[in-house]
Design an enzyme around this catalytic site. Sequence first.
Site, PDB file in Angstrom:
ATOM      1  N   PRO A   1      -3.940  86.370 -49.274  1.00 25.00           N
ATOM      2  CA  PRO A   1      -2.802  86.344 -50.184  1.00 25.00           C
ATOM      3  C   PRO A   1      -1.546  86.996 -49.615  1.00 25.00           C
ATOM      4  O   PRO A   1      -1.613  88.002 -48.915  1.00 25.00           O
ATOM      5  CB  PRO A   1      -3.289  87.126 -51.410  1.00 25.00           C
ATOM      6  CG  PRO A   1      -4.433  87.930 -50.927  1.00 25.00           C
ATOM      7  CD  PRO A   1      -5.075  87.126 -49.830  1.00 25.00           C
ATOM      8  N   ASN A   2      -0.442  86.357 -49.935  1.00 25.14           N
ATOM      9  CA  ASN A   2       0.919  86.838 -49.615  1.00 25.14           C
ATOM     10  C   ASN A   2       1.301  86.715 -48.150  1.00 25.14           C
ATOM     11  O   ASN A   2       2.452  86.980 -47.788  1.00 25.14           O
ATOM     12  CB  ASN A   2       1.112  88.295 -50.096  1.00 25.14           C
ATOM     13  CG  ASN A   2       0.922  88.415 -51.592  1.00 25.14           C
ATOM     14  OD1 ASN A   2       1.536  87.662 -52.338  1.00 25.14           O
ATOM     15  ND2 ASN A   2       0.052  89.304 -52.041  1.00 25.14           N
TER      16      ASN A   2
ATOM     17  N   ARG B   1       8.640  89.145 -46.429  1.00 28.28           N
ATOM     18  CA  ARG B   1       7.905  90.189 -47.114  1.00 28.28           C
ATOM     19  C   ARG B   1       7.934  91.504 -46.338  1.00 28.28           C
ATOM     20  O   ARG B   1       7.415  91.556 -45.214  1.00 28.28           O
ATOM     21  CB  ARG B   1       6.456  89.697 -47.227  1.00 28.28           C
ATOM     22  CG  ARG B   1       5.529  90.637 -47.884  1.00 28.28           C
ATOM     23  CD  ARG B   1       4.088  90.165 -47.705  1.00 28.28           C
ATOM     24  NE  ARG B   1       3.207  91.096 -48.342  1.00 28.28           N
ATOM     25  CZ  ARG B   1       1.940  91.256 -48.041  1.00 28.28           C
ATOM     26  NH1 ARG B   1       1.382  90.508 -47.104  1.00 28.28           N
ATOM     27  NH2 ARG B   1       1.216  92.147 -48.662  1.00 28.28           N
TER      28      ARG B   1
ATOM     29  N   TYR C   1       5.763  94.461 -41.837  1.00 27.86           N
ATOM     30  CA  TYR C   1       5.078  93.278 -41.309  1.00 27.86           C
ATOM     31  C   TYR C   1       5.871  92.491 -40.271  1.00 27.86           C
ATOM     32  O   TYR C   1       5.369  91.515 -39.728  1.00 27.86           O
ATOM     33  CB  TYR C   1       4.694  92.353 -42.480  1.00 27.86           C
ATOM     34  CG  TYR C   1       3.757  93.006 -43.481  1.00 27.86           C
ATOM     35  CD1 TYR C   1       2.536  93.537 -43.077  1.00 27.86           C
ATOM     36  CD2 TYR C   1       4.092  93.099 -44.831  1.00 27.86           C
ATOM     37  CE1 TYR C   1       1.672  94.139 -43.979  1.00 27.86           C
ATOM     38  CE2 TYR C   1       3.233  93.693 -45.746  1.00 27.86           C
ATOM     39  CZ  TYR C   1       2.029  94.215 -45.316  1.00 27.86           C
ATOM     40  OH  TYR C   1       1.176  94.799 -46.207  1.00 27.86           O
TER      41      TYR C   1
ATOM     42  N   HIS D   1      -5.209  92.721 -38.784  1.00 29.80           N
ATOM     43  CA  HIS D   1      -4.117  93.069 -39.696  1.00 29.80           C
ATOM     44  C   HIS D   1      -2.860  93.295 -38.880  1.00 29.80           C
ATOM     45  O   HIS D   1      -2.926  93.823 -37.750  1.00 29.80           O
ATOM     46  CB  HIS D   1      -4.431  94.341 -40.492  1.00 29.80           C
ATOM     47  CG  HIS D   1      -5.618  94.182 -41.360  1.00 29.80           C
ATOM     48  ND1 HIS D   1      -5.578  93.497 -42.558  1.00 29.80           N
ATOM     49  CD2 HIS D   1      -6.902  94.570 -41.186  1.00 29.80           C
ATOM     50  CE1 HIS D   1      -6.791  93.489 -43.081  1.00 29.80           C
ATOM     51  NE2 HIS D   1      -7.617  94.116 -42.268  1.00 29.80           N
TER      52      HIS D   1
ATOM     53  N   GLU E   1     -11.766  90.798 -37.576  1.00 32.50           N
ATOM     54  CA  GLU E   1     -10.826  91.153 -38.643  1.00 32.50           C
ATOM     55  C   GLU E   1      -9.505  91.582 -38.011  1.00 32.50           C
ATOM     56  O   GLU E   1      -9.508  92.381 -37.063  1.00 32.50           O
ATOM     57  CB  GLU E   1     -11.402  92.316 -39.455  1.00 32.50           C
ATOM     58  CG  GLU E   1     -10.445  92.853 -40.506  1.00 32.50           C
ATOM     59  CD  GLU E   1     -11.002  94.059 -41.263  1.00 32.50           C
ATOM     60  OE1 GLU E   1     -12.151  94.475 -40.993  1.00 32.50           O
ATOM     61  OE2 GLU E   1     -10.263  94.582 -42.110  1.00 32.50           O
TER      62      GLU E   1
ATOM     63  N   ASN F   1      -7.367  87.522 -41.418  1.00 33.35           N
ATOM     64  CA  ASN F   1      -6.552  88.539 -42.066  1.00 33.35           C
ATOM     65  C   ASN F   1      -6.682  88.250 -43.557  1.00 33.35           C
ATOM     66  O   ASN F   1      -5.998  87.361 -44.081  1.00 33.35           O
ATOM     67  CB  ASN F   1      -5.091  88.474 -41.621  1.00 33.35           C
ATOM     68  CG  ASN F   1      -4.265  89.580 -42.266  1.00 33.35           C
ATOM     69  OD1 ASN F   1      -4.746  90.304 -43.139  1.00 33.35           O
ATOM     70  ND2 ASN F   1      -3.019  89.716 -41.842  1.00 33.35           N
TER      71      ASN F   1
ATOM     72  N   ARG G   1      -1.700 103.896 -43.790  1.00 36.86           N
ATOM     73  CA  ARG G   1      -1.011 103.548 -45.041  1.00 36.86           C
ATOM     74  C   ARG G   1      -1.730 104.191 -46.248  1.00 36.86           C
ATOM     75  O   ARG G   1      -2.412 105.185 -46.092  1.00 36.86           O
ATOM     76  CB  ARG G   1      -0.919 102.019 -45.143  1.00 36.86           C
ATOM     77  CG  ARG G   1      -0.120 101.418 -43.984  1.00 36.86           C
ATOM     78  CD  ARG G   1       0.034  99.930 -44.104  1.00 36.86           C
ATOM     79  NE  ARG G   1       0.730  99.573 -45.332  1.00 36.86           N
ATOM     80  CZ  ARG G   1       0.741  98.342 -45.843  1.00 36.86           C
ATOM     81  NH1 ARG G   1       0.106  97.361 -45.213  1.00 36.86           N
ATOM     82  NH2 ARG G   1       1.389  98.100 -46.953  1.00 36.86           N
TER      83      ARG G   1
ATOM     84  N   ALA H   1      -4.822  91.561 -49.009  1.00 32.05           N
ATOM     85  CA  ALA H   1      -5.300  92.553 -49.983  1.00 32.05           C
ATOM     86  C   ALA H   1      -6.780  92.381 -50.321  1.00 32.05           C
ATOM     87  O   ALA H   1      -7.449  93.354 -50.712  1.00 32.05           O
ATOM     88  CB  ALA H   1      -4.461  92.475 -51.251  1.00 32.05           C
TER      89      ALA H   1
HETATM   90  C1  DQA Z   1      -2.417  93.326 -44.339  1.00 40.10           C
HETATM   91  C2  DQA Z   1      -2.743  94.726 -44.882  1.00 40.10           C
HETATM   92  C3  DQA Z   1      -3.219  94.655 -46.327  1.00 40.10           C
HETATM   93  O1  DQA Z   1      -3.464  95.953 -46.830  1.00 40.10           O
HETATM   94  C4  DQA Z   1      -2.144  94.002 -47.199  1.00 40.10           C
HETATM   95  O2  DQA Z   1      -2.622  93.856 -48.515  1.00 40.10           O
HETATM   96  C5  DQA Z   1      -1.678  92.710 -46.650  1.00 40.10           C
HETATM   97  C6  DQA Z   1      -1.391  92.627 -45.213  1.00 40.10           C
HETATM   98  C7  DQA Z   1      -1.859  93.382 -42.900  1.00 40.10           C
HETATM   99  O3  DQA Z   1      -1.934  92.377 -42.217  1.00 40.10           O
HETATM  100  O4  DQA Z   1      -1.334  94.418 -42.485  1.00 40.10           O
HETATM  101  O5  DQA Z   1      -1.453  91.747 -47.368  1.00 40.10           O
HETATM  102  O6  DQA Z   1      -3.611  92.563 -44.306  1.00 40.10           O
END
Ligand code: DQA
Length: 147
Positions: free
Chosen positions: A9-10, A17, A22, A99, A97, A73, A106, A76
Amino acid sequence: MRILFLNGPNLNLLGLREPDLYGNSTLVEIEKQVSLKAKELDVDVEFRQSNSEGELITWIQEARNNFNGLVINAGAYTHTSIGIRDAITAVKIPTVEIHLSNIHSREQFRHNSMIAPVCIGQIIGFGGYSYVLGLIAIYNVIVNKSV
Ligand code: DQA
């Protein structure tokens, strides 16, 4: 070799964003960087993004017939999704995994990853380059058949 990149998501909003966290690159721009490396390695890569947990789970399930490895990735959902974790466990596809941000530097609620224990490893904190490193890592695992 076929590798599936999944984004949660997002992550479709990358570029807009929270650029301080990011970066300024869009997901499409990051995917272009990955594709360049994939060409060098002679790997086929496919990229998908969904804001829906169920869709991500379905894609992981389907990947067992079509892909040698997974780079994810989960956004959340990383911190909440037992369903995504169970799907990775069920299909037994080697999974890395990734990110963009360093989740450990964080908020406390981001320090835990539900999926980390069922992945080979985590690559975090390198911005869009985490995706390229994710490809190199999964490639290495598959070619060498070990970590
Ligand atoms: C994220 C880190 C997550 O905590 C966050 O909710 C994201 C982006 C990252 O790529 O840093 O959506 O996955």
